[in-house]
Design an enzyme around this catalytic site. Structure first.
Site, mmCIF file in Angstrom:
data_model
loop_
_atom_site.group_PDB
_atom_site.id
_atom_site.type_symbol
_atom_site.label_atom_id
_atom_site.label_comp_id
_atom_site.label_asym_id
_atom_site.label_seq_id
_atom_site.Cartn_x
_atom_site.Cartn_y
_atom_site.Cartn_z
ATOM 1 C CE1 TYR A 44 -3.369 -2.789 0.832
ATOM 2 C CE2 TYR A 44 -4.584 -0.787 1.318
ATOM 3 C CZ TYR A 44 -4.570 -2.141 1.045
ATOM 4 O OH TYR A 44 -5.750 -2.820 0.998
ATOM 5 C CE LYS A 55 1.509 -17.518 -2.990
ATOM 6 N NZ LYS A 55 0.611 -18.686 -3.149
ATOM 7 C CG ASP A 85 -2.127 -20.146 -1.447
ATOM 8 O OD1 ASP A 85 -1.595 -20.203 -0.321
ATOM 9 O OD2 ASP A 85 -1.604 -20.633 -2.472
ATOM 10 C CG ASP A 105 -8.270 -4.746 1.992
ATOM 11 O OD1 ASP A 105 -9.233 -4.320 2.655
ATOM 12 O OD2 ASP A 105 -8.202 -4.652 0.753
ATOM 13 C CG ASP A 131 -13.709 -7.010 2.136
ATOM 14 O OD1 ASP A 131 -13.449 -6.311 3.135
ATOM 15 O OD2 ASP A 131 -14.129 -6.534 1.059
HETATM 16 C C1 IPM Z 1 -10.414 -1.025 4.035
HETATM 17 C C2 IPM Z 1 -10.443 -0.476 2.627
HETATM 18 C C3 IPM Z 1 -9.211 0.356 2.366
HETATM 19 C C4 IPM Z 1 -8.008 -0.572 2.441
HETATM 20 C C5 IPM Z 1 -9.167 1.147 1.064
HETATM 21 C C6 IPM Z 1 -10.395 1.986 0.861
HETATM 22 C C7 IPM Z 1 -7.950 2.011 0.998
HETATM 23 O O1 IPM Z 1 -10.592 -1.504 1.705
HETATM 24 O O2 IPM Z 1 -10.345 -0.226 4.984
HETATM 25 O O3 IPM Z 1 -10.485 -2.231 4.224
HETATM 26 O O4 IPM Z 1 -7.721 -1.291 1.471
HETATM 27 O O5 IPM Z 1 -7.366 -0.574 3.485
HETATM 28 MN MN MN Z 2 -11.009 -3.401 2.636
#
Ligand code: IPM
Ligand code: MN
Ligand code: NAD
Length: 353
Positions: A141, A186, A219, A243, A247
């Site tokens: 990042y 990884k 993975d 990240d 999700d």
């Molecule tokens: C999160 C988001 C952010 C990230 C983006 C919007 C920069 O996806 O907070 O999870 O990838 O950290």
């Molecule tokens: Mn995110």
């Protein structure tokens, strides 16, 4: 107590969930006799529109003065042209770097009554209680980026001290829980991951000999998270893997809209944000689930202000609202009528005691 909070609503559903989170905070302040002074500031697309900068100087100054920062979400189609000179998401990255909040804590807890909202079979979900510690201010990042007509690159860099300090946060937490830490990397492909694993092994041996450490490739971790989620306890990983995995893990809990996060550095000033984004597909319709934001505020009360009872009261109110069958559309499933962002918050505030 008295505290100063910088509130950055951002874009899309960000302002909607922020408003609801602050209503819950007001209710807590009334009930327990606290004074939270909130200073609302621009970030993301809203800040680009007003100033050209996704993290303007006024926002930076307000955050620096505050005891904690609450963020809604940023981004949206309006600012997503791949050739745009500046993007809303840069505002969040600048904010995290500026506050030096390198440890992003993302709990994935399942409310039993919500197992029907998850696409994962109920028999896999019993006892799931995971905390993902995501490194937040390093990695791909933040490395140098290049782009010309025929080539683009993103550099992934980790320094020893960055790995050591995040491993310490995770290992301390593991010590307070099941004494078990799973580090995700990884290392079969990436040099940064081999370095991460090496530094992790050394740090754990030298400083946390009693914590059981397991190393897992990302993975495989993505697969095991779905297949046997209850076997994970504390997971620690680098920025981008964290990240993506969170999700994925949010679907164990039923929805992205449920998961909170806290980001901390060396001080008690934390950044509190739900893990979801600005959800352009439902923005402006009063449909967003406010639970991730409200649970992030509960984390703020505990981690930045030491208000454990107030924090627990919010978490209990969220749980009982869900147990009573009150749901936003994202977690309604087939058996429950759904309410909206405001109705969900009203129900949580009613159950706050
Ligand atoms: C999160 C988001 C952010 C990230 C983006 C919007 C920069 O996806 O907070 O999870 O990838 O950290
Ligand atoms: Mn995110
Ligand atoms: P998203 O998280 O905004 O939405 C993904 C899906 O989840 C959508 O279908 C959305 O409707 C649903 N969803 C998310 N939050 C919800 C909630 N609270 N209640 C109900 N449903 C919810 O991800 P995306 O669509 O990939 O990204 C949209 C924008 O948000 C992009 O610009 C992205 O960069 C940005 N983003 C920002 C943050 C942040 O500000 N922290 C985090 C992730 C994505």
């Amino acid at each position: 107590m008295e505290a100063l909070i910088a509130v950055l609503p951002g874009d899309g559903i960000g302002p909607e969930v922020c408003t609801e989170g602050l209503r819950v905070l007001d209710a807590v302040a009334d009930q327990y006799g606290h004074q939270f002074k909130c200073s609302e500031q621009l970030i993301g697309g809203a800040a680009i529109d007003a100033t050209g900068n996704p993290f303007p100087a006024d926002t930076r100054a307000a955050c620096a003065e505050s005891d904690a920062v609450i963020l809604g979400a940023v981004g949206g189609p309006k600012w997503s042209d791949p050739n745009a000179p500046v993007r809303p998401e840069q505002g969040i990255l600048a904010l995290r770097a500026n506050l030096e909040v390198f440890a992003n804590i993302r709990p994935v807890k399942i409310i039993d009554a919500l197992t029907d909202a998850s696409p994962i079979k109920a028999d896999r979900l019993g006892g799931v209680d995971i905390i993902v510690i995501r490194e937040l201010t390093g990695g791909i990042y933040f490395g140098k980026k290049t782009r010309d007509e025929n080539l683009a690159s993103d550099l992934c860099i980790y320094e020893r001290h960055e790995v050591e300090r995040i491993i310490r946060v995770a290992a301390r937490l593991a010590g307070e829980r099941r004494g078990k830490l799973c580090s995700i990397d990884k290392a079969n492909v990436l040099e940064t991951s081999r370095f991460w694993r090496d530094v992790t092994v050394r740090t754990m041996e030298a400083e946390f000999p009693d914590i059981e450490i397991e190393h897992m490739l990302v993975d495989a971790a993505a697969m095991h998270l779905i297949n046997r989620p209850a076997t994970f306890d504390v997971m620690v990983t680098e920025n981008m893997f964290g990240d993506i995995l969170t999700d994925e893990a949010s679907m164990l809990a039923g929805s992205m809209g449920m998961l909170p996060s806290a980001s901390l550095g060396e001080t008690r000033r934390g950044l509190y944000e739900p893990i979801h984004g600005s959800a352009p597909d439902i923005a402006g319709q009063g449909l967003a689930n406010p639970c991730g934001m409200i649970a992030s505020i509960a984390m703020m009360l505990r981690l930045s202000f030491g208000l454990d009872d107030e924090s627990a009261a919010i978490e209990a109110a969220i749980d009982s609202t869900i147990e009573d069958g009150i749901r936003t559309a994202d977690i309604a499933g087939v058996d429950h009528a759904s309410t909206g962002t405001v109705g969900m918050t009203d129900a949580i505030i009613q159950r706050l005691h």
